[in-house]
Design a protein around this motif. Structure first.
Motif, mmCIF file in Angstrom:
data_model
loop_
_atom_site.group_PDB
_atom_site.id
_atom_site.type_symbol
_atom_site.label_atom_id
_atom_site.label_comp_id
_atom_site.label_asym_id
_atom_site.label_seq_id
_atom_site.Cartn_x
_atom_site.Cartn_y
_atom_site.Cartn_z
ATOM 1 N N GLN A 157 -1.344 -12.196 2.433
ATOM 2 C CA GLN A 157 -1.593 -10.783 2.688
ATOM 3 C C GLN A 157 -1.491 -10.487 4.174
ATOM 4 O O GLN A 157 -1.517 -11.393 5.002
ATOM 5 N N GLY A 158 -1.400 -9.226 4.467
ATOM 6 C CA GLY A 158 -1.396 -8.847 5.874
ATOM 7 C C GLY A 158 -0.796 -7.488 6.103
ATOM 8 O O GLY A 158 -0.593 -6.709 5.167
ATOM 9 N N THR A 159 -0.522 -7.244 7.348
ATOM 10 C CA THR A 159 0.055 -5.953 7.719
ATOM 11 C C THR A 159 1.284 -6.169 8.584
ATOM 12 O O THR A 159 1.402 -7.177 9.286
ATOM 13 N N GLU A 213 -0.228 -11.782 9.243
ATOM 14 C CA GLU A 213 -0.297 -12.243 7.855
ATOM 15 C C GLU A 213 -1.135 -13.499 7.765
ATOM 16 O O GLU A 213 -1.156 -14.313 8.695
ATOM 17 N N PHE A 239 -8.057 -8.290 2.441
ATOM 18 C CA PHE A 239 -6.947 -7.337 2.509
ATOM 19 C C PHE A 239 -7.452 -5.972 2.973
ATOM 20 O O PHE A 239 -6.916 -5.364 3.915
ATOM 21 N N TRP A 253 -8.964 -5.945 6.697
ATOM 22 C CA TRP A 253 -7.992 -5.941 7.792
ATOM 23 C C TRP A 253 -7.161 -4.659 7.789
ATOM 24 O O TRP A 253 -6.844 -4.108 8.849
ATOM 25 N N ARG A 254 -6.865 -4.159 6.608
ATOM 26 C CA ARG A 254 -6.104 -2.909 6.546
ATOM 27 C C ARG A 254 -6.887 -1.784 7.235
ATOM 28 O O ARG A 254 -6.323 -1.008 8.017
ATOM 29 N N ASP A 267 0.849 -1.191 0.000
ATOM 30 C CA ASP A 267 0.000 0.000 0.000
ATOM 31 C C ASP A 267 0.895 1.257 0.000
ATOM 32 O O ASP A 267 2.140 1.145 0.057
ATOM 33 N N SER A 288 0.726 -2.506 4.559
ATOM 34 C CA SER A 288 0.036 -3.740 4.209
ATOM 35 C C SER A 288 0.591 -4.276 2.902
ATOM 36 O O SER A 288 1.023 -3.502 2.042
ATOM 37 N N TYR A 336 -5.924 -10.019 15.530
ATOM 38 C CA TYR A 336 -5.758 -10.563 14.184
ATOM 39 C C TYR A 336 -5.843 -12.082 14.192
ATOM 40 O O TYR A 336 -6.434 -12.697 13.299
#
Lengths: 398, 481
Positions: free
Chosen positions: B402-404, B353, B365, B368-369, B272, B389, B426
């Motif tokens: 995916q994840g942060t 993640e 995505f 959660w973001r 991002d 992210s 999470y």
């Protein structure tokens, strides 16, 4: 329990992400930490482990104790951990965390808490009482130059030659320090020494966390230098070089400071050193931590050696910024908390140097010199291999 | 610092030598931490560093005789905290002395190494022979091979955006009852093949049983992996997009080229605007795809790179700036990805993640973001924490990973707790949606196990009891097992 010093580096402790980059991860780096290399491999015997324990102590889950001091004082302040960490604070551009500073802070706390190992206490007592590492009377300081035509420093001299404790008191160090003076004389460099008026530079006290003692020694030195009209200093030891170049300015020093190999490089480049003889030998050079990693001077000693007729240089696998400490830093050359048996860093390093096929290991630090001199004997390499200071090699070619 | 407080200290010293046993409080405190924001684990009783499989066997036998649990530890690289072990009693088994490379065979393309070897070291030795392994990307200087197999499902996601468990060929495992098995097929394995290694040629895939087992089914003292020859030609680049939708269109189109028959890209990572800003040190701020193409000849990588560029353009992207391209080059050619381009040293990380099926990946995505930003705002974290992210294709384009990443200044009071709370949130968020994390370790494993079906839980209990009748191996990692 005093935590004052650790508290001062609190941000460095808490911003460590404990990923262990400081400990290295390959043959070339994995055992460069003298504590880890000479120990059992248990986590506390590593920079990462010590950073975790610093956090535990800072957050009150653990306290200082003698057993802990026995590990912490094995750190030689070689700087390998902080170099490998290489963490960056995006806000300031400076380092995010500095394990070597954290360890020095813990040493300071441990000293204040009375947990310093006895040999470290003895070392500090010597500095307090005699202003030198050996606890020797000051009038012995210039004995190594007896019979030499070395002048006492005067304002008319271009350089103050700061000899330092090892070059002044240790027989092996004296010989090398004397050879550097001969090189200066041969090149007709105007210089003088302080002789019995010289005192310890305080670098080791600083890295042991004895800030007050360091400040006391540094201020005395600065006062002396100013009173004598010193403008340029050339140090024999990288430890003194480090203190005077990096730490003295904050205490009011304003002198040009060079390590002796830097001055020799200038003299050889200007063809002012009249080499008449060859020094025919294969030589491997060991980078001292306080000259190399801490002050990024890797080339000067090599360039001086390369200028000596007959010298062939071979490199060890661990060299330059990746050099492996001799084990003598942070007063371990005197206090020997590190130890390590056959994995003692000085012995390991001598074996590495010998394995290159060189017949001589060159150093540019009197502490490395005495550490390796002992290690060569312990490794039964006497007669087959020797350690010489760069100054000794250059002087032999005069 | 031997203190001999633990009742097994002398016995363990008899097995591995006194030097490699410690039970003082400094040692045990140090071993109570991983590299996460999670609280320290239990202060175990004694730490031991075996140097051979035989020593591991003796330790396991001792543990069985005395009903003392063992918590195996690799590089201490768990990013999900420790939940196993019994305070003051359990044996912490530090595997890092098991660090030898047993064999590198570039003909049959396998490497066998001991489980405690640091990944970066193994990768470097293989590189000297012109080969590489598919491995998790970070951090190479701490993860051990055995730890990756146990705690990160075979090593996470590496080259070709492929889960690395596919390339694991076998283990030598010390089972909880002290017996030793070699899984997989190959010379001396459970299915003995003279020349070749494979997971299950002519037999069951026992290797798979131990991948991602959190070290509860045994201690992996050796790992055999497939290795790959060099791909010396590289193209790297980047695309910047105005919004997520455009970036996702490109990613979706690129995912169509999987699986491996049309291996378009070697590595791909999409971030991002916050991620782009972090990677570029503030020079760029756009939805960004970084890509890398490795190949055996120049025309091949040029062709594939051109297809990627076309897809990026058609999705509405513009070619990334020099700054972004430089990041792709650093990540994929200079191997800066070993420590996420240096970002790993920016502060304490919290990793959140998971894998999503492709059709739901964009929603997960974005959800959660938004959630992590809201959580950080609620906790007033933005003054001392950064978040970005990422999303990338995985496993033949079936899924997205995916994840942060939340990077915070741990010297701020309360920061660690806030990050930990978000991480905990999470874990449940993932489990409730039927997704799964890459990390089968620590608290992740514990929470995931709470969402097992009754049938699966019963099966796992039965399996665990069969393999580990005294329940000595890492008990408690899986909740209520």
């Amino acid at each position: 329990m005093p935590l004052d010093n650790l508290t001062q580096v609190r941000r460095s402790v808490l911003r460590c992400d404990r990923v262990g980059k400081c400990g290295g991860w390959d043959e070339q780096t994995i055992s460069n930490c003298p504590i880890a290399a000479s120990g059992s491999g248990m986590l506390p015997e590593s920079p990462r482990g010590l950073m975790i324990l610093a956090r535990e102590i800072l957050e009150g889950r653990l306290g200082y104790a003698k057993d802990f001091a026995d590990i912490v004082f094995r750190c030689t302040a070689c700087g390998n951990c902080t170099m490998l960490c290489n963490s960056v604070d995006l806000e300031t551009g400076g380092p995010l965390t500095q394990p070597d500073r954290v360890i020095a802070a813990m040493k300071a706390d441990l000293i204040e808490a009375g947990f310093a190992p006895p040999t470290v206490r003895d070392y500090l007592k010597n500095l307090f009482g005699f202003a030198n590492a050996y606890g020797a009377p000051q009038d012995e300081r210039a004995a190594g130059f007896a019979g030499e035509a070395i002048a006492a420093f005067e304002a008319s001299h271009e350089f103050l030659y700061y000899v330092g404790d090892v070059g002044s008191f240790d027989p092996r160090g004296r010989k090398a320090a004397r050879d550097f003076a001969r090189l200066l004389s041969a090149a007709r460099v105007p210089f003088g020494i302080l002789g019995t008026d010289e005192i310890c530079d305080g670098n080791e006290a600083n890295w042991l966390g004895e800030k007050a003692l360091f400040q006391h020694l540094a201020e005395r030195n600065i006062e002396k230098f100013k009173a004598r009209g010193v403008r340029k200093i050339v140090t024999f030891s990288p430890h003194a070089f480090n203190a005077m170049k990096n730490d003295y300015p904050a205490l009011g020093a304003d002198f040009s400071v060079q390590h002796y190999t830097q001055l020799l490089r200038e003299l050889t480049a200007a063809k002012k050193l009249p080499f008449k003889n060859a020094f025919a030998a294969k030589i491997t050079y060991h980078d001292p931590c306080f000259l190399g990693r801490r002050n990024a001077e890797y080339d000067a000693p090599r360039q001086v050696l390369a200028a000596v007729p007959g010298v062939e240089i071979v490199e060890m696998a661990r060299s330059r910024e990746n050099s492996f400490c001799c084990g003598g830093g942070s007063a371990n050359a005197f206090a020997d908390v590190l130890q390590g048996g056959d994995r003692r860093p000085s012995r390991v390093r001598v074996r590495e140097a010998f394995a290159t096929g060189a017949s001589v290991m060159a150093v540019a630090c009197p502490q490395c010199l005495i550490m390796f001199e002992d290690a060569i004997k312990t490794e039964n390499l006497t007669g087959k291999f020797r350690v010489l200071d760069v100054a000794e090699i250059a002087a032999a070619a005069l | 610092m031997p203190t001999n407080r633990h009742p097994l200290h002398a016995d363990l010293a008899g097995i591995v030598g006194a030097k490699y046993v410690a039970d003082d409080e400094y040692t045990m405190h140090a071993y109570s931490h991983d590299s996460s924001a999670s609280p320290p684990g239990a202060m175990l009783g004694v730490a031991v560093r075996p140097g051979t499989t035989e020593e591991v066997v003796e330790i396991v036998n001792l543990a069985n005789r005395t009903k003392t649990s063992i918590v195996p530890r690799g590089g201490g690289a768990s990013i999900k905290g420790y939940v196993a072990g019994e305070k003051g009693r359990s044996i912490l088994l530090d595997a890092t002395r098991l660090d030898r490379i047993v064999n590198i065979d570039t003909e049959t393309r396998v490497v066998t190494a001991e489980g405690g070897i640091i990944l970066g070291r193994l990768a470097n030795r293989l590189a000297e022979k012109g080969h590489f392994i598919h491995t998790v990307t970070v951090p190479q200087y701490m993860d051990t091979l055995g730890g990756l197999m146990s705690g990160q499902q075979g090593g996470g996601q590496g080259h070709d955006n492929v889960p690395n468990w596919r390339f694991v060929l076998g283990f030598k495992v010390v089972l909880p009852d002290g017996s030793v098995i070699d899984t997989g097929a190959g010379p001396g394995r459970n299915v003995n093949r003279a020349f070749t290694y494979d997971r299950c040629l002519g037999g069951p895939d026992l290797t798979g049983l131990f991948i991602g087992d959190c070290g509860t089914f045994g201690i992996k003292t050796e790992v055999t992996l497939q290795i790959f020859p060099p791909r010396p030609f590289h193209r790297t680049g980047s695309f910047a997009f105005a919004d997520f939708d455009a970036m996702w269109r490109a990613i979706s189109a690129l995912m169509q080229f999987e699986p491996y028959g049309e291996n378009l890209y070697t590595r791909m990572y999409a971030v991002d605007p916050e991620g782009a800003a972090l990677f570029s040190e503030g020079k760029e701020s756009a939805w960004t795809i970084f890509y890398g193409v490795d190949g055996t000849d120049e025309p091949d990588v040029a062709r594939r790179a051109e297809i990627i560029r076309r897809i990026g353009r058609e999705a509405g992207g513009r070619a990334g700036s020099d700054a972004l391209d430089a990041i792709a080059h650093a990540l994929y050619v200079e191997n800066a990805y070993y420590d996420t381009g240096g970002l790993v040293t920016l502060g304490m990380w919290s990793w959140n993640e998971s894998y999503s099926p492709k059709q739901e990946a964009a929603k997960h995505f974005l959800d959660w973001r938004a959630e992590v930003h809201a959580q950080m705002k609620r906790r007033d974290m933005f003054g001392y924490a950064k978040v970005f992210s990422h999303i990338l294709p995985s496993d033949g384009g079936r899924m997205a990973f995916q994840g942060t990443h939340l990077i915070f200044d741990d010297s701020v009071p309360g920061a660690r707790q806030a990050a930990f709370e978000i991480e905990e949130r999470y874990r449940h968020w993932v489990a409730e949606r039927g997704l799964f994390t890459e990390n089968t370790q620590g608290r992740d494993a514990n929470v995931a196990a709470r969402h097992w079906s009754p049938q699966f839980r019963a099966f796992m209990k039965s399996m665990k009891r069969t393999l580990d009748p005294n329940n000595i191996m890492n008990p408690g990692v899986w909740d209520n097992l």
